[in-house]
Motif scaffolding. Structure first.
Motif, PDB file in Angstrom:
ATOM      1  N   ASN A 115      35.441  43.204  50.252  1.00  0.00           N
ATOM      2  CA  ASN A 115      34.780  41.931  49.987  1.00  0.00           C
ATOM      3  C   ASN A 115      34.895  41.580  48.511  1.00  0.00           C
ATOM      4  O   ASN A 115      34.801  42.450  47.664  1.00  0.00           O
ATOM      5  CB  ASN A 115      33.309  42.038  50.368  1.00  0.00           C
ATOM      6  N   PRO A 116      35.077  40.293  48.212  1.00  0.00           N
ATOM      7  CA  PRO A 116      35.175  39.922  46.792  1.00  0.00           C
ATOM      8  C   PRO A 116      33.880  40.235  46.042  1.00  0.00           C
ATOM      9  O   PRO A 116      32.791  40.125  46.581  1.00  0.00           O
ATOM     10  CB  PRO A 116      35.430  38.415  46.830  1.00  0.00           C
ATOM     11  N   GLU A 117      34.063  40.644  44.794  1.00  0.00           N
ATOM     12  CA  GLU A 117      32.915  41.011  43.955  1.00  0.00           C
ATOM     13  C   GLU A 117      32.746  39.982  42.851  1.00  0.00           C
ATOM     14  O   GLU A 117      33.732  39.459  42.335  1.00  0.00           O
ATOM     15  CB  GLU A 117      33.204  42.353  43.269  1.00  0.00           C
ATOM     16  N   TYR A 118      31.527  39.730  42.484  1.00  0.00           N
ATOM     17  CA  TYR A 118      31.258  38.803  41.381  1.00  0.00           C
ATOM     18  C   TYR A 118      30.312  39.471  40.394  1.00  0.00           C
ATOM     19  O   TYR A 118      29.450  40.253  40.788  1.00  0.00           O
ATOM     20  CB  TYR A 118      30.608  37.521  41.901  1.00  0.00           C
ATOM     21  N   GLU A 119      30.486  39.087  39.138  1.00  0.00           N
ATOM     22  CA  GLU A 119      29.550  39.595  38.130  1.00  0.00           C
ATOM     23  C   GLU A 119      28.295  38.741  38.161  1.00  0.00           C
ATOM     24  O   GLU A 119      28.396  37.512  38.238  1.00  0.00           O
ATOM     25  CB  GLU A 119      30.185  39.409  36.744  1.00  0.00           C
ATOM     26  N   ILE A 120      27.135  39.389  38.105  1.00  0.00           N
ATOM     27  CA  ILE A 120      25.913  38.593  37.947  1.00  0.00           C
ATOM     28  C   ILE A 120      24.971  39.219  36.930  1.00  0.00           C
ATOM     29  O   ILE A 120      25.022  40.410  36.642  1.00  0.00           O
ATOM     30  CB  ILE A 120      25.106  38.397  39.263  1.00  0.00           C
ATOM     31  N   ASP A 150      24.863  28.977  42.948  1.00  0.00           N
ATOM     32  CA  ASP A 150      25.480  30.291  42.751  1.00  0.00           C
ATOM     33  C   ASP A 150      25.913  30.873  44.091  1.00  0.00           C
ATOM     34  O   ASP A 150      27.000  31.443  44.209  1.00  0.00           O
ATOM     35  CB  ASP A 150      24.515  31.249  42.048  1.00  0.00           C
ATOM     36  N   ARG A 187      28.996  29.094  45.305  1.00  0.00           N
ATOM     37  CA  ARG A 187      30.160  29.458  44.510  1.00  0.00           C
ATOM     38  C   ARG A 187      30.727  30.804  44.969  1.00  0.00           C
ATOM     39  O   ARG A 187      31.934  31.015  44.973  1.00  0.00           O
ATOM     40  CB  ARG A 187      29.726  29.534  43.037  1.00  0.00           C
ATOM     41  N   MET A 188      29.833  31.711  45.354  1.00  0.00           N
ATOM     42  CA  MET A 188      30.277  33.051  45.736  1.00  0.00           C
ATOM     43  C   MET A 188      30.499  33.171  47.244  1.00  0.00           C
ATOM     44  O   MET A 188      30.887  34.233  47.744  1.00  0.00           O
ATOM     45  CB  MET A 188      29.255  34.094  45.274  1.00  0.00           C
ATOM     46  N   PHE A 240      28.178  33.007  49.615  1.00  0.00           N
ATOM     47  CA  PHE A 240      27.095  33.724  50.302  1.00  0.00           C
ATOM     48  C   PHE A 240      26.159  32.728  50.965  1.00  0.00           C
ATOM     49  O   PHE A 240      26.107  31.554  50.593  1.00  0.00           O
ATOM     50  CB  PHE A 240      26.262  34.544  49.301  1.00  0.00           C
ATOM     51  N   SER A 270      28.454  41.903  45.945  1.00  0.00           N
ATOM     52  CA  SER A 270      29.421  41.631  47.022  1.00  0.00           C
ATOM     53  C   SER A 270      28.701  41.717  48.362  1.00  0.00           C
ATOM     54  O   SER A 270      27.618  42.297  48.455  1.00  0.00           O
ATOM     55  CB  SER A 270      30.559  42.653  46.978  1.00  0.00           C
TER      56      SER A 270
END
Ligand code: SF4
Lengths: 137, 404
Positions: free
Chosen positions: A11-16, A52, A55-56, A58, A121
């Motif tokens: 699964n794609p990961e994002y920084e938060i 947010d 954008r991700m 979710f 993620s």
């Protein structure tokens, strides 16, 4: 060299950035039963702004994995009911949020409880139980 | 019906009516939901145990004393949920053992309380706030969720002696926070959102604005400075959001306070008697936390619970009225698996689950009495209201000393 298929399945990961806050309902649940379902429900969650989340990719109710050098937990994603400009996600202070807090305080003894960076993620795993957080590594 | 003092937070509300039936709390009146839950009690009471096996309380206390006696570098930690009487005994115990003593303020409001006790800040009582305050700044503090009756009993809503028109006309409340908190929702129109860690920058901008300089900051800072300048009696309620953010240079808040002669600073305290511990240790040593007794008291940041665990520098830990496994970074608590932990608490906690010795105690304010220090420094009496067989924190401390 073969193609690493696993890489594409991940699964794609994002920084938060995460900051923590207090919630009276969670504090009430803590007084009653810190091992109870209510306390877990109100603690093992992360709030994000609608933007947010969009954008991700979710949606509210998704399980997400939060990971950094200090630990890794799975919590439920909720849409913040407050007006949020985005860019920061929120967790109620609890053993779940503390699993992500660094113990490095520059020798001053005060950890960054309210200033956490992590990767987020989608998660297949169940929400982390409080029992898992007791196991002292 | 009996009246009791709530120990749910450092407001120590003294107007709580409790209906007791068959020695059990049946109904709690006037308390907020957090306080009511504290008074009703937890579902999992702690049982005495040694090495995870049930024991009687005397055996537990004896075993705890043995662990502390045999340790080279024991730490006594917690204290924010104990009465002053128990804290004083705890400090005595630390002296006797040449132990390290620290409390939750070490990673919470200690920085600001120390400055209050050293008189670096002007401060006042909550009654002064109720009777006179006209400008209330909640900074990094969501009182509605943490000290839930702060606004209703003391700050915003009451018709105080000189503020008969209450919040409708006489009082302005503003919130500075990274999040639109519950308190911010009440202070609509006066919510100033800052980025995480942006407190210092706002303090500097406010100081510029108050000195007549044009700050390089969002224009709204001028509006906020204007409100603060006009205050007859203002208060900054400093929450941990602010404290954490300025922890590397807390004196920046002293500098701002110096520019606001009509303002008082009040650190918002969570645990009901954290300030009591700070005052008791300060009286004894001149410091509010992080002390090791070595014939004389030595203060060092290495004696902060977080540092001691990270550096693995202690070889036994007594925890009283706190749950470090729950409230400290997960990455440093692994040391607790390697050393004997003694846990004194009314309820089962994460820490009690891994403790070598557990010692159940009475819930102070409900099952045992004593005194405590409110967040503004006023001493409040706690009458115990329910008869029970649990030892108080103070009695457990006495028991430990005797067993030594
Ligand atoms: S505000 Fe604090 S002291 Fe007052 S009832 Fe609520 S928890 Fe108890």
């Amino acid at each position: 060299m073969g193609i690493d298929i696993g890489k594409f399945l991940k699964n794609p990961e994002y920084e938060i950035k995460i900051t923590t806050y207090r919630d009276i309902f969670q504090a009430e649940a803590l007084e009653r039963d810190r091992f109870g379902e209510e306390y877990r429900k109100l603690s093992a969650a992360i709030m994000m702004s609608k933007n947010d989340m969009k954008r991700m990719g979710f949606k509210p109710g998704d399980r997400v994995k939060l990971t950094n050098d200090n630990g890794s937990i799975v919590v439920e994603l909720r849409e913040s009911k407050r007006e949020e400009p985005g860019g920061v996600a929120f967790m109620v202070n609890s053993p779940w949020s503390n699993a992500l807090v660094s113990g490095d305080t520059g020798g001053r003894g005060i950890p960054e409880f309210k200033n956490i960076s992590a990767m987020i993620s989608l998660a297949k795993e169940e929400v982390t139980t409080i029992e898992r957080l007791i196991i002292v590594r | 019906m009996v009246t009791c003092t709530c120990t749910g937070c450092a407001l120590l509300c003294e107007d709580i009516d409790v209906i007791i039936e068959n020695n059990r709390v049946k109904e709690v009146k006037n308390a907020c939901r957090r306080g009511a839950a504290r008074i009703r009690g937890c579902v999992n009471r702690l049982e005495p145990s040694v090495n995870k096996k049930q024991a009687d309380i005397d055996t537990s206390i004896k075993k705890a004393a043995e662990i502390l006696k045999n340790a080279r570098s024991p730490m006594l930690f917690g204290w924010g949920n104990s009465t002053c009487e128990a804290q004083v005994k705890g400090i005595e115990l630390a002296k006797r053992l040449n132990a390290i003593i620290d409390d939750n303020s070490s990673f919470c409001q200690g920085l600001l309380i120390e400055r209050i006790l050293k008189k670096k800040f002007r401060t006042c009582s909550l009654e002064d706030i109720r009777n006179r305050a006209d400008v209330l700044i909640y900074w990094g503090s969501d009182a509605q969720d943490s000290q839930p009756r702060h606004l209703s009993r003391f700050s915003y809503f009451p018709r105080g002696e000189h503020r008969q028109h209450g919040y409708e006309e006489d009082r302005t409340a503003a919130v500075i926070d990274v999040r639109e908190s519950s308190t911010a929702k009440i202070c609509k129109g006066h919510f100033y959102r800052i980025p995480t860690g942006g407190d210092r920058e706002l303090i500097l901008a406010l100081m510029d604005a108050l000195s007549g300089k044009v700050p390089k900051y969002d224009k709204r800072v001028l509006e906020l400075a204007g409100i603060m300048k006009k205050a007859e009696c203002g208060a900054i309620f400093a929450g941990i959001g602010l404290t954490y953010s300025i922890k590397d240079d807390p004196d920046i808040l002293v500098a701002l306070a110096d520019k606001l002669p009509n303002f008082n600073i009040m650190p918002m305290v969570g645990h009901y008697n954290m300030r009591g511990f700070n005052e008791n240790l300060f009286k004894e040593t001149g410091f509010v936390n992080r002390i090791r007794f070595e014939g004389r008291p030595v203060h060092n940041d290495g004696y902060a619970v977080v540092e001691a665990l990270r550096q693995k520098s202690i070889d036994a830990l007594l925890v009283i009225g706190s749950d470090p496994l729950s409230s400290l970074p997960g990455s440093i608590v692994s040391h607790l698996a390697d050393i004997p932990v003694i846990c004194i608490d009314p309820c089962v906690t994460l820490t009690s689950r891994i403790a070598a010795v557990t010692i159940p105690c009475a819930v102070s304010g409900v099952e045992s009495g004593g005194s405590a220090v409110r967040m503004d420094g006023r001493v409040v009496e706690l009458p115990g209201i329910i008869e029970n067989n649990h030892l108080s924190d103070q009695e457990i401390m006495t028991g430990l000393m005797e067993a030594l």
